[in-house]
Design a protein around this motif. Sequence first.
Motif, short mmCIF file in Angstrom:
data_model
loop_
_atom_site.label_atom_id
_atom_site.label_comp_id
_atom_site.label_asym_id
_atom_site.label_seq_id
_atom_site.Cartn_x
_atom_site.Cartn_y
_atom_site.Cartn_z
N GLN A 118 12.74 -9.87 -0.76
CA GLN A 118 13.89 -10.08 -0.42
C GLN A 118 13.45 -11.90 -1.74
OE1 GLN A 118 16.25 -8.92 0.57
NE2 GLN A 118 14.89 -7.34 0.49
N LYS A 119 12.50 -12.52 -2.42
CA LYS A 119 12.38 -13.29 -3.31
C LYS A 119 12.61 -12.60 -4.61
CE LYS A 119 9.38 -16.53 0.02
NZ LYS A 119 8.47 -17.49 -0.25
N VAL A 120 11.93 -11.70 -4.14
CA VAL A 120 12.17 -11.20 -5.94
C VAL A 120 13.59 -10.57 -6.45
CG1 VAL A 120 11.30 -8.68 -7.29
CG2 VAL A 120 9.84 -10.28 -5.97
N SER A 121 14.03 -9.94 -5.54
CA SER A 121 15.87 -9.40 -5.79
C SER A 121 16.49 -10.40 -5.84
CB SER A 121 15.96 -8.66 -4.04
OG SER A 121 17.19 -8.63 -4.23
N PHE A 122 16.20 -12.10 -5.06
CA PHE A 122 16.89 -12.62 -5.12
C PHE A 122 16.80 -13.87 -6.54
CE2 PHE A 122 17.02 -17.94 -5.58
CZ PHE A 122 18.52 -18.11 -4.87
N VAL A 170 18.76 -2.86 -14.06
CA VAL A 170 17.74 -3.82 -12.93
C VAL A 170 18.55 -3.91 -11.61
CG1 VAL A 170 16.74 -5.75 -12.83
CG2 VAL A 170 16.87 -3.87 -14.88
N PHE A 171 20.05 -4.50 -11.74
CA PHE A 171 21.08 -4.77 -10.80
C PHE A 171 21.18 -4.32 -10.63
CE2 PHE A 171 25.03 -6.50 -9.03
CZ PHE A 171 24.47 -7.89 -9.06
N ALA A 172 21.37 -2.90 -10.10
CA ALA A 172 21.54 -2.26 -9.24
C ALA A 172 20.56 -1.82 -8.68
CB ALA A 172 22.37 -0.72 -9.64
N PHE A 173 18.94 -1.52 -9.03
CA PHE A 173 17.90 -1.72 -8.50
C PHE A 173 18.03 -2.50 -7.19
CE2 PHE A 173 13.66 -1.98 -7.30
CZ PHE A 173 12.72 -0.72 -6.63
N GLY A 174 17.35 -3.68 -8.39
CA GLY A 174 16.35 -5.35 -7.72
C GLY A 174 17.44 -5.84 -7.10
N MET A 175 18.86 -5.59 -6.86
CA MET A 175 19.99 -6.42 -6.09
C MET A 175 20.72 -5.56 -4.49
SD MET A 175 21.19 -9.06 -4.58
CE MET A 175 22.18 -9.69 -4.56
N ILE A 200 16.39 -11.76 -9.52
CA ILE A 200 16.83 -10.30 -9.74
C ILE A 200 18.40 -10.74 -10.49
CG2 ILE A 200 17.17 -8.53 -10.26
CD1 ILE A 200 14.65 -7.78 -9.65
N MET A 201 19.15 -11.32 -9.04
CA MET A 201 20.82 -11.37 -9.22
C MET A 201 20.96 -12.48 -9.92
SD MET A 201 22.85 -12.95 -5.71
CE MET A 201 21.82 -14.77 -5.88
N VAL A 202 20.24 -14.08 -9.21
CA VAL A 202 20.99 -14.87 -10.31
C VAL A 202 19.64 -14.75 -12.03
CG1 VAL A 202 19.55 -17.37 -10.35
CG2 VAL A 202 19.70 -16.89 -8.76
N LEU A 203 19.08 -13.88 -11.81
CA LEU A 203 18.94 -14.18 -13.53
C LEU A 203 19.52 -13.57 -14.47
CD1 LEU A 203 15.13 -14.32 -14.05
CD2 LEU A 203 16.28 -15.59 -14.83
N ILE A 204 20.33 -11.71 -13.85
CA ILE A 204 20.81 -10.94 -14.26
C ILE A 204 22.74 -11.72 -14.01
CG2 ILE A 204 22.19 -8.72 -13.69
CD1 ILE A 204 19.57 -7.81 -13.82
N THR A 205 23.13 -12.48 -12.58
CA THR A 205 24.33 -12.94 -12.76
C THR A 205 24.84 -14.05 -14.00
OG1 THR A 205 24.47 -12.68 -10.36
CG2 THR A 205 26.30 -14.15 -11.33
N PHE A 206 23.40 -14.73 -14.42
CA PHE A 206 23.83 -15.41 -15.71
C PHE A 206 23.85 -14.62 -16.67
CE2 PHE A 206 22.45 -18.19 -12.77
CZ PHE A 206 23.87 -19.81 -12.76
#
Length: 337
Positions: free
Chosen positions: A36-40, A153-158, A42-48
């Motif tokens: 879940q930390k990895v997912s978080f 990556v967002f589709a899988f990681g998040m 990923i979400m922050v980086l890809i959102t920006f």
Amino acid sequence: FHYEHPHLMVSLGYALLGLILIPISTMTLEENVTIQKVSFFIMVLITFEFLWQFNQQGLDNGELPAFGGNYSHVVGSIIFNYAFACFIPSWLNEKKPDVSVNVSIWVSTISSTVLYILIGTMGALSYPRAPGNFLSAAANQCSPTVTRISAFVFAFGMIGLGVPFNSIVTRYSLQVGRACGPRWALFWSVAFPWGISWLFYGDGMLGELVSWTGDLDIGPLNFLLPLLAALTSLGVVGFSVNWMSASVAPLRDDVVYASGEAAPKQQKHLRHSMSIASVYDGDDLANERTVVDPLPGGLNGFYRPIATLTVVVLVSLMMLSIASHSRHMLYELFLRA
């Protein structure tokens, strides 16, 4: 794997995701923390990255209307995105003692809301004709390579890595609530969702499912029922618009019924749903401090009115969403007929 119906299929990607995510879904929450930390992150980086792409695409490509023409999927989808109330009990059992509940909930909710607004506003301005699923537009060949990679990556990681977390919490809830044993809890939380979700692949069925479950299931379970439970714990026995009355009746220990019996002591705590707590009222349950104070200190006295008005607003929005969704669905059925 394609069947006779053109919208029913099991893709290779679906099968591969199942092979990866189903074993993760059998973990405990503690074992799943690193994922879940990895997912978080990923979400922050890809959102920006998406925000950067919106700016590069141009924020003046389209107009942002104040009102839309179809709200049938709006309320249900928003509720779906904020449906984490049922996860909090499991998280409370697993979190470290020094982790603040209020800080965690307020910071995560506010930051998520800000990102939702930024993504929605900037995305609408830069992609005025984007499909319902923005990831489809981001993964298009016209997008830069880094954006296309980010979309996958967002589709899988998040989204993908969020599936095991939901399965784990569901399994916990079924077992703790003694709804079933460990094997059946594993079946209903992991095997059953993966066994039927492929049926909602095409023809916009997944969006319909998210919208309807948001209005009829997830909304009541995550918003209405917790608020009603909170009001009940504060002594509310019925809804009222009377702001001034502090109690349901002048109930005291010396109140005598016709039968000659004194009023039960717990009736001292009864209050109207809109009554404001007075700091001088030692019998008001709203003045009791708990480990979790959902409102800032200055608003504690308004706990009941705020919760009551929130219930009224949520019920109104859900009813309007259901009406709009039903009208839209009937209209499409009429056109097809």
